[in-house]
Design a protein around this motif. Structure first.
Motif, PDB file in Angstrom:
ATOM      1  N   ARG A  87      20.416  31.070 -17.965  1.00 15.19           N
ATOM      2  CA  ARG A  87      21.161  29.306 -18.200  1.00 15.19           C
ATOM      3  C   ARG A  87      21.974  30.175 -18.930  1.00 15.19           C
ATOM      4  O   ARG A  87      23.079  29.256 -19.594  1.00 15.19           O
ATOM      5  CB  ARG A  87      19.756  28.933 -19.109  1.00 15.19           C
ATOM      6  N   LEU A  88      22.517  31.513 -18.526  1.00 17.78           N
ATOM      7  CA  LEU A  88      22.785  32.353 -19.991  1.00 17.78           C
ATOM      8  C   LEU A  88      23.394  33.064 -19.187  1.00 17.78           C
ATOM      9  O   LEU A  88      23.950  33.296 -18.324  1.00 17.78           O
ATOM     10  CB  LEU A  88      22.188  33.119 -21.552  1.00 17.78           C
ATOM     11  N   HIS A  89      25.335  33.400 -19.431  1.00 12.86           N
ATOM     12  CA  HIS A  89      26.581  33.559 -19.349  1.00 12.86           C
ATOM     13  C   HIS A  89      26.702  34.822 -20.455  1.00 12.86           C
ATOM     14  O   HIS A  89      27.288  34.701 -20.868  1.00 12.86           O
ATOM     15  CB  HIS A  89      27.933  32.289 -19.149  1.00 12.86           C
ATOM     16  N   GLY A  90      28.379  35.751 -19.252  1.00  8.97           N
ATOM     17  CA  GLY A  90      28.450  36.085 -19.931  1.00  8.97           C
ATOM     18  C   GLY A  90      28.446  37.349 -21.030  1.00  8.97           C
ATOM     19  O   GLY A  90      26.807  37.762 -21.377  1.00  8.97           O
ATOM     20  N   ALA A  91      28.641  37.347 -22.568  1.00 11.46           N
ATOM     21  CA  ALA A  91      28.063  38.244 -23.416  1.00 11.46           C
ATOM     22  C   ALA A  91      27.006  37.953 -23.432  1.00 11.46           C
ATOM     23  O   ALA A  91      25.957  39.066 -24.249  1.00 11.46           O
ATOM     24  CB  ALA A  91      29.497  38.025 -24.779  1.00 11.46           C
ATOM     25  N   VAL A  92      26.438  36.649 -24.311  1.00 11.28           N
ATOM     26  CA  VAL A  92      25.471  36.217 -24.306  1.00 11.28           C
ATOM     27  C   VAL A  92      24.615  37.037 -23.318  1.00 11.28           C
ATOM     28  O   VAL A  92      23.452  37.098 -24.258  1.00 11.28           O
ATOM     29  CB  VAL A  92      25.350  34.600 -24.822  1.00 11.28           C
ATOM     30  N   PHE A  93      24.722  36.432 -22.572  1.00  3.16           N
ATOM     31  CA  PHE A  93      23.643  37.084 -21.452  1.00  3.16           C
ATOM     32  C   PHE A  93      23.186  38.300 -21.689  1.00  3.16           C
ATOM     33  O   PHE A  93      22.306  38.916 -21.463  1.00  3.16           O
ATOM     34  CB  PHE A  93      23.846  36.940 -19.766  1.00  3.16           C
ATOM     35  N   ALA A  94      24.379  39.381 -21.530  1.00  2.00           N
ATOM     36  CA  ALA A  94      24.323  40.926 -21.761  1.00  2.00           C
ATOM     37  C   ALA A  94      23.266  41.096 -23.146  1.00  2.00           C
ATOM     38  O   ALA A  94      22.655  41.493 -23.468  1.00  2.00           O
ATOM     39  CB  ALA A  94      25.671  41.344 -22.910  1.00  2.00           C
ATOM     40  N   LEU A  95      23.282  40.005 -24.152  1.00  4.82           N
ATOM     41  CA  LEU A  95      22.536  40.443 -25.539  1.00  4.82           C
ATOM     42  C   LEU A  95      21.656  39.877 -25.351  1.00  4.82           C
ATOM     43  O   LEU A  95      20.623  40.455 -26.193  1.00  4.82           O
ATOM     44  CB  LEU A  95      23.392  38.731 -26.994  1.00  4.82           C
ATOM     45  N   ALA A  96      21.261  38.662 -24.547  1.00  3.96           N
ATOM     46  CA  ALA A  96      19.754  38.574 -24.630  1.00  3.96           C
ATOM     47  C   ALA A  96      19.579  39.522 -23.606  1.00  3.96           C
ATOM     48  O   ALA A  96      17.839  39.673 -23.761  1.00  3.96           O
ATOM     49  CB  ALA A  96      20.026  37.220 -23.307  1.00  3.96           C
ATOM     50  N   THR A  97      19.840  40.371 -22.276  1.00  3.26           N
ATOM     51  CA  THR A  97      19.029  40.968 -21.537  1.00  3.26           C
ATOM     52  C   THR A  97      18.716  42.711 -22.603  1.00  3.26           C
ATOM     53  O   THR A  97      17.764  43.288 -22.486  1.00  3.26           O
ATOM     54  CB  THR A  97      20.156  41.421 -20.695  1.00  3.26           C
ATOM     55  N   LEU A  98      19.753  42.851 -23.599  1.00  2.00           N
ATOM     56  CA  LEU A  98      19.716  44.020 -24.061  1.00  2.00           C
ATOM     57  C   LEU A  98      18.479  43.558 -25.230  1.00  2.00           C
ATOM     58  O   LEU A  98      17.633  44.658 -25.297  1.00  2.00           O
ATOM     59  CB  LEU A  98      20.833  44.284 -25.374  1.00  2.00           C
ATOM     60  N   GLY A  99      18.410  42.498 -25.729  1.00  2.00           N
ATOM     61  CA  GLY A  99      16.757  41.881 -26.535  1.00  2.00           C
ATOM     62  C   GLY A  99      15.653  41.996 -25.645  1.00  2.00           C
ATOM     63  O   GLY A  99      14.681  42.705 -26.347  1.00  2.00           O
ATOM     64  N   LEU A 100      15.510  42.252 -24.507  1.00  2.00           N
ATOM     65  CA  LEU A 100      14.485  42.135 -23.773  1.00  2.00           C
ATOM     66  C   LEU A 100      14.276  43.043 -23.429  1.00  2.00           C
ATOM     67  O   LEU A 100      13.053  43.790 -23.609  1.00  2.00           O
ATOM     68  CB  LEU A 100      15.103  40.930 -22.111  1.00  2.00           C
ATOM     69  N   LEU A 101      14.784  44.364 -23.303  1.00  2.00           N
ATOM     70  CA  LEU A 101      14.893  45.563 -23.151  1.00  2.00           C
ATOM     71  C   LEU A 101      13.938  46.432 -24.335  1.00  2.00           C
ATOM     72  O   LEU A 101      13.060  47.319 -24.522  1.00  2.00           O
ATOM     73  CB  LEU A 101      16.421  46.095 -22.832  1.00  2.00           C
ATOM     74  N   LEU A 102      14.496  45.333 -25.721  1.00  2.00           N
ATOM     75  CA  LEU A 102      14.011  45.979 -27.224  1.00  2.00           C
ATOM     76  C   LEU A 102      12.035  45.818 -27.053  1.00  2.00           C
ATOM     77  O   LEU A 102      11.838  46.288 -27.729  1.00  2.00           O
ATOM     78  CB  LEU A 102      15.050  45.512 -28.064  1.00  2.00           C
ATOM     79  N   VAL A 161      33.503  39.826 -22.637  1.00  2.00           N
ATOM     80  CA  VAL A 161      32.592  41.014 -22.782  1.00  2.00           C
ATOM     81  C   VAL A 161      33.555  42.500 -22.695  1.00  2.00           C
ATOM     82  O   VAL A 161      33.045  43.717 -22.927  1.00  2.00           O
ATOM     83  CB  VAL A 161      32.529  40.584 -20.608  1.00  2.00           C
ATOM     84  N   PRO A 162      34.916  42.093 -22.249  1.00  2.00           N
ATOM     85  CA  PRO A 162      35.036  43.992 -22.282  1.00  2.00           C
ATOM     86  C   PRO A 162      34.739  44.472 -24.086  1.00  2.00           C
ATOM     87  O   PRO A 162      34.662  45.514 -24.086  1.00  2.00           O
ATOM     88  CB  PRO A 162      36.683  43.739 -22.243  1.00  2.00           C
ATOM     89  N   ALA A 163      35.188  43.068 -24.716  1.00  2.00           N
ATOM     90  CA  ALA A 163      34.953  43.889 -26.114  1.00  2.00           C
ATOM     91  C   ALA A 163      33.516  44.219 -26.612  1.00  2.00           C
ATOM     92  O   ALA A 163      33.259  44.667 -27.390  1.00  2.00           O
ATOM     93  CB  ALA A 163      34.947  42.646 -26.927  1.00  2.00           C
ATOM     94  N   LEU A 164      32.603  43.261 -25.408  1.00  2.00           N
ATOM     95  CA  LEU A 164      30.949  44.407 -26.139  1.00  2.00           C
ATOM     96  C   LEU A 164      31.095  45.816 -25.537  1.00  2.00           C
ATOM     97  O   LEU A 164      29.822  46.227 -25.787  1.00  2.00           O
ATOM     98  CB  LEU A 164      30.105  43.025 -25.229  1.00  2.00           C
ATOM     99  N   LEU A 165      31.720  45.856 -24.511  1.00  2.00           N
ATOM    100  CA  LEU A 165      31.400  47.134 -23.826  1.00  2.00           C
ATOM    101  C   LEU A 165      32.074  48.149 -25.218  1.00  2.00           C
ATOM    102  O   LEU A 165      31.506  49.494 -25.213  1.00  2.00           O
ATOM    103  CB  LEU A 165      32.195  47.289 -22.836  1.00  2.00           C
ATOM    104  N   ILE A 166      33.414  47.885 -25.162  1.00  2.00           N
ATOM    105  CA  ILE A 166      33.883  48.671 -25.740  1.00  2.00           C
ATOM    106  C   ILE A 166      32.750  49.220 -27.704  1.00  2.00           C
ATOM    107  O   ILE A 166      32.886  50.322 -28.019  1.00  2.00           O
ATOM    108  CB  ILE A 166      35.409  47.959 -26.165  1.00  2.00           C
ATOM    109  N   THR A 167      32.431  47.876 -28.659  1.00  2.00           N
ATOM    110  CA  THR A 167      32.354  47.613 -29.475  1.00  2.00           C
ATOM    111  C   THR A 167      30.731  48.788 -29.258  1.00  2.00           C
ATOM    112  O   THR A 167      30.214  49.673 -30.250  1.00  2.00           O
ATOM    113  CB  THR A 167      31.522  46.973 -29.911  1.00  2.00           C
ATOM    114  N   LEU A 168      30.301  48.520 -28.097  1.00  2.00           N
ATOM    115  CA  LEU A 168      29.402  49.079 -27.840  1.00  2.00           C
ATOM    116  C   LEU A 168      28.701  50.728 -27.560  1.00  2.00           C
ATOM    117  O   LEU A 168      28.534  51.751 -28.374  1.00  2.00           O
ATOM    118  CB  LEU A 168      28.245  48.852 -26.428  1.00  2.00           C
ATOM    119  N   GLY A 169      29.827  51.209 -27.142  1.00  2.00           N
ATOM    120  CA  GLY A 169      30.413  52.612 -26.923  1.00  2.00           C
ATOM    121  C   GLY A 169      30.592  52.840 -28.219  1.00  2.00           C
ATOM    122  O   GLY A 169      30.192  54.040 -28.902  1.00  2.00           O
TER     123      GLY A 169
END
Lengths: 303, 294
Positions: free
Chosen positions: A115-130, B99-107
């Motif tokens: 249901r999520l896209h882009g950066a929020v998808f990334a955050l949610a998957t990182l949250g799942l890992l934690l 998305v690029p900003a997420l990568l940069i800030t994670l680094g």
């Protein structure tokens, strides 16, 4: 037309790929006999990286999502395998069990996640890992808690190594087949534009769910192999950030969405890791950090 | 649970919540203006905590001075990080920048985390209370906590005033509400976003100072803390600072309350799980009516 073209050239190239991979697998099988244990362990690590990078690429490259939860399935596989081994199952059965039980987990998680896209998808998957790591350390009866599970030493190191070779072979050829298949093309078109893909009749939800499952199963088996090799599983390592981030870097380093891209990335990065990190052990994270900043800036320039 | 324990718990919950709120507000500032989800925020917080502790142990009488100096220093650091790493990647559309900003800030988060753990040798930092304990009936409140509580209130009021009264605050709000319109009337995107990032980093530093006074910081605290605050920010939806503030307070209180029956570890699991569930349920934000993908 694209699909027929792709499927038309499939058998011949796939045959070539399979032959070359099998030949290299047989050659690699000889390595431990020739150069001993160090070479075996080094190659084993590289093989695990290849499995992780190539399976990561299905979601991270073909589908093009920034996906930080790959390590969740690695950790899950590691724990399930370790538990099965502890209950006296042989290694192949344990690995199969890990793969089979990851399948429903990935399928279930894919519903809310996509249901999520882009950066929020990334955050949610990182949250799942934690969350996975936290759960593993909070269930001491099952997982041994923060102290982890320890297994008796590996009786057949060569079996583990050959299984790693076999799974690598399977993962790489699955990825190659996927790239050329209808599903692979669907995933690439979703990456280009999801609305457009839907408008020409692609069921994007189904395609994405399948992608997550295809990506999760090899990761779980890699986790299982890792658990057997190390004979010791703790939450901080099994659900560690590195298991998500290393495949991401390997995938994005060259050309994501192709088979050779993550394959080469895994070979280069895991070899580099071996030599750089034995020399500078305390700068592991910074090296990751610098690579991340670099790749992020490159991506920003492109988009 | 009797009433005095409840009030005691509520107070410590509000303090933890106050830290979450400060972190979330800093992140919301960046998210609203830039559409930037900054994963390095918590790393700045932790580094500030360690720096403050080091300065404090060298120069105990200058606690107040260093309390002001450290955030100012971090504002500069944040501005520098923004100029060097993020500004060149900033595009007109914030969507392609996410998305690029997420990568940069994670680094950046990794680099800062390693810097902290190398400089302070993976230790923990904490500061012993300087003030006495205030007792009011059956309720005890350590002086440190009272000071932090008052300062938190003062800072959020100050931020509110800055946003509504000053010229730069108005520019920032204009940019976050209507980027194209703001650009048309001459608001400079790079200038305002630089200020926003510097301010957010200073807020992270202040939160770090509070954290080190209330609890202990360790180098690996940053990422989980940032992630929770980022979830709050996304759930609150962009364009508001009061919602992340309230969300942070609520989460901290909830976590402290849950920690009594379930233990701190399970409280943590439950809070991450709850945030994830909210995120997946309403990805566009809990309070946003119309669906906009992000």
């Amino acid at each position: 037309m694209l699909i027929s073209e792709a499927t038309g050239r499939q058998p011949k190239q796939f045959g070539l790929l399979l032959i070359s991979l099998s030949v290299s697998a047989v050659l690699l099988l000889l390595v431990p006999n020739l150069w001993g244990d160090y070479a075996r362990i080094l190659l084993f690590t590289i093989l695990l990286s290849v499995i992780m990078a190539v399976s990561y690429d299905v979601v991270g490259g073909l589908l093009g999502y920034l996906y930080l939860g790959h390590g969740l399935f690695f950790g899950l596989g590691a724990y399930i395998t370790a538990l099965a081994l502890k209950h006296g199952q042989p290694l192949p059965v344990a690995l199969l069990l890990a793969a089979c039980s990851t399948l429903p987990v990935a399928a279930t998680l894919s519903f809310p996640l996509f249901r999520l896209h882009g950066a929020v998808f990334a955050l949610a998957t990182l949250g799942l890992l934690l969350l996975g790591g936290q759960l593993a350390s909070n269930l001491p009866d099952v997982t041994g808690g923060a102290a982890g599970l320890s297994l008796p030493p590996n009786p057949y190191p060569l079996l583990n190594y050959s299984l790693a070779l076999l799974i690598t072979l399977a993962a790489v050829s699955t990825h190659w087949l996927l790239c050329e298949s209808t599903l692979g093309l669907q995933l690439s078109s979703i990456q280009e534009s999801e609305d457009m893909a839907e408008s020409i009749g692609i069921n994007s939800g189904r395609a994405k769910r399948l992608a997550l499952i295809i990506s999760a199963v090899p990761a779980a088996m890699a986790g299982g192999l890792y658990a057997r090799e190390i004979s010791f599983v703790i939450p901080a390592e099994a659900f560690g950030l590195e298991n998500s981030l290393a495949p991401l870097l390997m995938c994005l380093l060259f050309k994501p969405g192709t088979t050779w891209g993550p394959l080469l990335g895994a070979l280069v990065l895991s070899t580099a890791q071996e030599f750089i990190w034995t020399t500078f052990p305390s700068f592991r994270l910074s090296l990751y950090g610098i690579l991340f900043v670099f790749i992020g800036m490159q991506r920003a320039k492109r988009s | 649970m009797d009433i005095s324990t409840f009030i005691q718990l509520l107070l410590s919950g509000l303090l933890l919540g106050g830290i979450y709120a400060m972190v979330a507000v800093g992140l919301a500032l960046c998210f609203g203006v830039l559409g930037l989800l900054n994963l390095a925020h918590g790393a700045f917080l932790v580094l500030a905590g360690f720096v403050f502790q080091a300065v404090y142990s060298l120069w105990p009488t200058g606690a107040l001075a260093s309390f002001i100096m450290v955030p100012v220093f971090f504002a500069g650091l944040g501005w520098l990080a923004f100029r060097c790493l993020l500004q060149s990647s900033l595009k007109r559309s914030t969507q392609s920048f996410l998305v690029p900003a997420l990568l940069i800030t994670l680094g950046l988060a990794f680099i800062l985390e390693e810097l902290t753990s190398v400089l302070w040798d993976r230790s923990m930092a904490g500061i012993v209370s300087q003030f006495g304990t205030i007792r009011w009936g059956p309720i005890y409140l350590p002086g440190n906590r009272l000071v932090v509580l008052i300062l938190m209130l003062a800072i959020s009021l100050g931020l509110q005033q800055w946003l509504s009264r000053t010229d730069s605050g108005r520019r920032l709000r204009a940019l976050s509400q209507e980027p194209t319109g703001a650009a048309l009337v001459g608001v400079s995107l790079t200038q305002v976003t630089g200020i926003a990032f510097a301010l957010a980093t200073a807020l992270a530093a202040v939160a770090g100072l509070f954290y080190v006074t209330l609890f202990t910081v360790s180098p690996h605290l940053g990422l989980p803390l940032t992630l929770k605050a980022l979830f709050i920010v996304v759930i609150s939806g962009s364009g508001s600072l009061t919602r992340p503030l309230a969300g942070g307070l609520a989460l901290g209180t909830l976590e402290t309350m849950l920690a009594t029956p379930f233990g701190a570890n399970w409280a943590n699991v439950l809070s991450i799980g709850l945030l994830l569930a909210c995120l997946c349920w309403r990805p566009q934000g809990l309070f946003v009516g119309k669906k906009n993908t992000c």
